[in-house]
Design a protein around this motif. Structure first.
Motif, PDB file in Angstrom:
ATOM      1  N   ILE A 173      -4.744  -1.445  -7.694  1.00 39.03           N
ATOM      2  CA  ILE A 173      -5.872  -0.550  -7.423  1.00 39.03           C
ATOM      3  C   ILE A 173      -5.331   0.852  -7.190  1.00 39.03           C
ATOM      4  O   ILE A 173      -4.456   1.052  -6.349  1.00 39.03           O
ATOM      5  N   GLU A 174      -5.856   1.806  -7.925  1.00 41.32           N
ATOM      6  CA  GLU A 174      -5.475   3.208  -7.710  1.00 41.32           C
ATOM      7  C   GLU A 174      -6.713   4.002  -7.302  1.00 41.32           C
ATOM      8  O   GLU A 174      -7.671   4.121  -8.067  1.00 41.32           O
ATOM      9  N   PHE A 175      -6.667   4.529  -6.092  1.00 43.64           N
ATOM     10  CA  PHE A 175      -7.769   5.336  -5.579  1.00 43.64           C
ATOM     11  C   PHE A 175      -7.523   6.813  -5.834  1.00 43.64           C
ATOM     12  O   PHE A 175      -6.444   7.344  -5.545  1.00 43.64           O
ATOM     13  N   ASN A 176      -8.515   7.473  -6.402  1.00 38.70           N
ATOM     14  CA  ASN A 176      -8.578   8.923  -6.489  1.00 38.70           C
ATOM     15  C   ASN A 176      -9.918   9.334  -5.888  1.00 38.70           C
ATOM     16  O   ASN A 176     -10.838   8.515  -5.782  1.00 38.70           O
ATOM     17  N   ARG A 180      -6.545   4.664   4.519  1.00 37.67           N
ATOM     18  CA  ARG A 180      -5.807   5.802   3.946  1.00 37.67           C
ATOM     19  C   ARG A 180      -6.728   6.668   3.090  1.00 37.67           C
ATOM     20  O   ARG A 180      -6.663   7.896   3.140  1.00 37.67           O
ATOM     21  N   ALA A 181      -7.579   6.020   2.320  1.00 34.69           N
ATOM     22  CA  ALA A 181      -8.509   6.772   1.474  1.00 34.69           C
ATOM     23  C   ALA A 181      -9.459   7.603   2.325  1.00 34.69           C
ATOM     24  O   ALA A 181      -9.757   8.765   2.005  1.00 34.69           O
ATOM     25  N   ARG A 182      -9.939   7.034   3.413  1.00 31.04           N
ATOM     26  CA  ARG A 182     -10.851   7.777   4.295  1.00 31.04           C
ATOM     27  C   ARG A 182     -10.157   8.987   4.926  1.00 31.04           C
ATOM     28  O   ARG A 182     -10.789  10.031   5.110  1.00 31.04           O
ATOM     29  N   VAL A 201       0.848  -1.183   0.000  1.00 30.32           N
ATOM     30  CA  VAL A 201       0.000   0.000   0.000  1.00 30.32           C
ATOM     31  C   VAL A 201       0.885   1.234   0.000  1.00 30.32           C
ATOM     32  O   VAL A 201       1.765   1.379   0.858  1.00 30.32           O
ATOM     33  N   GLU A 202       0.651   2.109  -0.974  1.00 30.90           N
ATOM     34  CA  GLU A 202       1.446   3.329  -1.114  1.00 30.90           C
ATOM     35  C   GLU A 202       0.520   4.536  -1.159  1.00 30.90           C
ATOM     36  O   GLU A 202      -0.637   4.426  -1.578  1.00 30.90           O
ATOM     37  N   GLY A 203       1.038   5.664  -0.751  1.00 28.27           N
ATOM     38  CA  GLY A 203       0.266   6.900  -0.807  1.00 28.27           C
ATOM     39  C   GLY A 203       1.057   8.008  -1.446  1.00 28.27           C
ATOM     40  O   GLY A 203       2.269   8.121  -1.233  1.00 28.27           O
ATOM     41  N   ASP A 204       0.391   8.841  -2.249  1.00 27.27           N
ATOM     42  CA  ASP A 204       1.047   9.965  -2.908  1.00 27.27           C
ATOM     43  C   ASP A 204       0.023  11.084  -3.057  1.00 27.27           C
ATOM     44  O   ASP A 204      -0.839  11.025  -3.933  1.00 27.27           O
ATOM     45  N   GLY A 205       0.108  12.098  -2.183  1.00 26.49           N
ATOM     46  CA  GLY A 205      -0.853  13.190  -2.258  1.00 26.49           C
ATOM     47  C   GLY A 205      -2.251  12.708  -1.937  1.00 26.49           C
ATOM     48  O   GLY A 205      -2.507  12.188  -0.855  1.00 26.49           O
ATOM     49  N   ASP A 206      -3.161  12.867  -2.897  1.00 25.65           N
ATOM     50  CA  ASP A 206      -4.552  12.456  -2.712  1.00 25.65           C
ATOM     51  C   ASP A 206      -4.842  11.107  -3.349  1.00 25.65           C
ATOM     52  O   ASP A 206      -5.998  10.764  -3.620  1.00 25.65           O
ATOM     53  N   THR A 207      -3.803  10.335  -3.598  1.00 26.50           N
ATOM     54  CA  THR A 207      -3.942   9.039  -4.258  1.00 26.50           C
ATOM     55  C   THR A 207      -3.465   7.916  -3.346  1.00 26.50           C
ATOM     56  O   THR A 207      -2.520   8.091  -2.585  1.00 26.50           O
ATOM     57  N   VAL A 208      -4.142   6.780  -3.407  1.00 24.98           N
ATOM     58  CA  VAL A 208      -3.715   5.570  -2.708  1.00 24.98           C
ATOM     59  C   VAL A 208      -3.558   4.464  -3.745  1.00 24.98           C
ATOM     60  O   VAL A 208      -4.398   4.316  -4.639  1.00 24.98           O
ATOM     61  N   ARG A 209      -2.507   3.685  -3.616  1.00 20.50           N
ATOM     62  CA  ARG A 209      -2.257   2.592  -4.552  1.00 20.50           C
ATOM     63  C   ARG A 209      -2.073   1.301  -3.763  1.00 20.50           C
ATOM     64  O   ARG A 209      -1.272   1.241  -2.824  1.00 20.50           O
ATOM     65  N   VAL A 210      -2.832   0.274  -4.136  1.00 22.49           N
ATOM     66  CA  VAL A 210      -2.763  -1.041  -3.486  1.00 22.49           C
ATOM     67  C   VAL A 210      -2.390  -2.073  -4.542  1.00 22.49           C
ATOM     68  O   VAL A 210      -3.038  -2.166  -5.581  1.00 22.49           O
TER      69      VAL A 210
END
Length: 344
Positions: free
Chosen positions: A219-222, A326-328, A181-190
Motif C-alpha cells: 500500500i502506498e499512501f499519497n 502516519r498518514a494523518r 511501515v515506512e515513511g518518505d516525505g509525504d508518502t507512507v508505504r505499508v
C-alpha cells in the motif's frame, strides 16, 4: 479545511463524454467537460449572469453554454457570446481551473489562490497503460470524511472480517501478518505478507492455485490517492520481495477527494492479469472488487454516524494503526502549512 497547492482526482476519463459533469471538490462547485478536440476543462459551476450552474447547460464546439440565457463560456472561463448582444462585458467571466488528463485519470490543481500555478505535473499511474493488465473503475460518494477512507485502505487487516465473500480469508492470519511501515516525505508505504494462506473466493475464481498461497499487500499512501498492489503465488513458489514476481495480481487505484468536511468522492479502478491457460477472469474480478468497495462504504459510513452519535470519542490505537496514523500526521502538517499561508 484541506491541504492546498495539490493535485486531486476530479474524475475518471471515462466519465467525461458528451455532457458536463457537476462535482463539488474541496468545497468548491466545479463543472467538468471535454472540448470537441478531446481536451478536458473545468470551470466554477455558475454563470456570471444569474448564477445558474453551468452544469445545467450544453456543450458546443467553443465551450459550454448556460442553460438559462445562453451565455457561452470558453475553457478559459471567458464569456465568448451573449445571445442578442454584440458587446461582451469585460467582467463576464468565471473562474477556470487547471486540469490535466494522465493515465485515464483527470486531475485538478487546487491552489492556495486563484492564480497559484501547479508546482509539478500530476502523479503518474502507469498501470492503466500497461498491456499486462485490464482495468476498469467507478465512483462512490461517501457520507463520511475523506480521512476515514484513508484509514480503511491503509489497514487491510479488516479483510478477514468485512470481505469474507470476496478478498477476505483467515482473519487471524490477517491480524497477525508481519507488517512493515515506512515513511518518505509525504508518502507512507505499508507492506504485509501472509504466507501459507487459504486463497479467498476472488483469488480462486481468477487463478488456478494448487493449494495454499503466499499473499502480499503493498500500500502506498499519497495525499490525494493510494496505490495498492495485492496478489498471490502458490505457496513457496516465488520470492515475495521480487518486483517481477508472478501469480495473480490486483492493482488498485484509489483517488480520495474531499467534497466537504463531512463528505467525500472515492474514485477507484482495479487492474488485474489473467492466467494464460484460463478464460478471461477480469469481469469476475471487477464485479467482486466493486462489491468489496461497496462493503467498505457501508462500514465507513456507519462508523462515522456512530462517531457523531457519541460526540467523536477518542479512539484506542492498536497495532494495525501505524500506517493510518502516519498518514494523518502528514495531512495535519500539510493542513497547517495551508493555514499559515493564508495568514501571510
Amino acid at each position: 479545511m484541506f491541504p492546498r497547492n495539490q493535485w486531486y482526482v476530479a474524475a475518471l476519463s471515462s466519465e467525461l463524454q458528451d455532457k458536463p459533469v457537476a462535482r463539488t471538490l474541496l468545497g468548491e462547485p466545479v463543472v467538468l467537460f471535454r472540448t470537441p478536440s478531446g481536451e478536458v476543462a473545468a470551470l466554477e459551476d455558475r454563470c456570471c449572469h444569474r448564477q445558474l450552474p453551468l452544469s445545467y447547460g450544453t456543450l458546443e464546439d467553443a465551450g459550454i453554454r448556460c442553460g438559462y440565457h445562453g451565455l457561452l463560456f470558453g475553457a478559459d472561463g471567458k464569456c465568448l457570446e451573449i445571445p442578442g448582444q454584440e458587446k461582451v462585458p469585460v467582467k463576464a467571466f468565471v473562474k477556470p481551473y487547471t486540469v490535466k488528463e494522465r493515465n485515464q485519470i483527470v486531475w485538478i490543481w487546487m491552489g492556495q489562490a486563484d492564480d497559484t500555478a501547479p508546482a509539478c505535473e500530476p502523479p503518474e499511474y502507469a498501470v492503466h497503460d500497461n498491456p499486462k493488465y485490464q482495468f476498469k473503475g467507478g465512483l462512490f460518494h461517501y457520507e463520511a470524511p475523506y480521512q476515514l477512507i484513508h484509514d480503511n485502505l491503509l489497514d487491510l487487516s479488516h479483510l478477514g472480517y468485512v470481505h469474507l465473500k470476496t478478498i477476505g480469508g483467515n482473519a487471524k492470519l490477517h491480524m497477525n501478518a508481519p507488517t512493515r511501515v515506512e515513511g518518505d516525505g509525504d508518502t507512507v508505504r505499508v507492506v504485509r505478507w501472509m504466507k501459507d494462506s487459504t486463497p479467498p473466493p476472488t483469488y480462486t475464481a481468477a487463478w488456478p492455485y494448487k493449494g495454499l498461497i503466499d499473499r502480499w499487500q503493498e500500500i502506498e499512501f499519497n495525499l490525494s490517492y493510494l496505490a495498492i498492489w495485492t496478489g498471490a503465488t502458490d505457496a513457496g513458489a516465488e520470492d515475495l520481495a521480487a518486483p517481477e514476481r508472478g501469480g495473480f495480481h490486483m492493482r488498485g487505484f484509489h483517488g480520495i477527494t474531499p467534497e466537504t468536511e463531512t463528505t467525500s468522492h472515492y474514485f477507484w479502478t482495479i487492474a488485474s492479469n489473467s492466467h494464460p491457460d484460463c478464460d478471461d477472469n477480469f469481469p469476475t474480478v471487477y464485479e467482486q472488487t466493486k462489491n468489496t468497495f461497496a462493503e467498505d462504504k457501508v462500514i465507513i459510513e456507519a462508523q462515522y454516524q456512530n462517531m457523531l452519535r457519541f460526540d467523536n470519542p477518542p479512539g484506542v490505537d492498536i497495532h494495525v494503526d501505524v500506517g493510518a496514523n502516519r498518514a494523518r500526521r502528514i495531512i495535519s502538517r500539510l493542513n497547517l502549512q495551508t493555514m499559515e499561508s493564508l495568514k501571510v
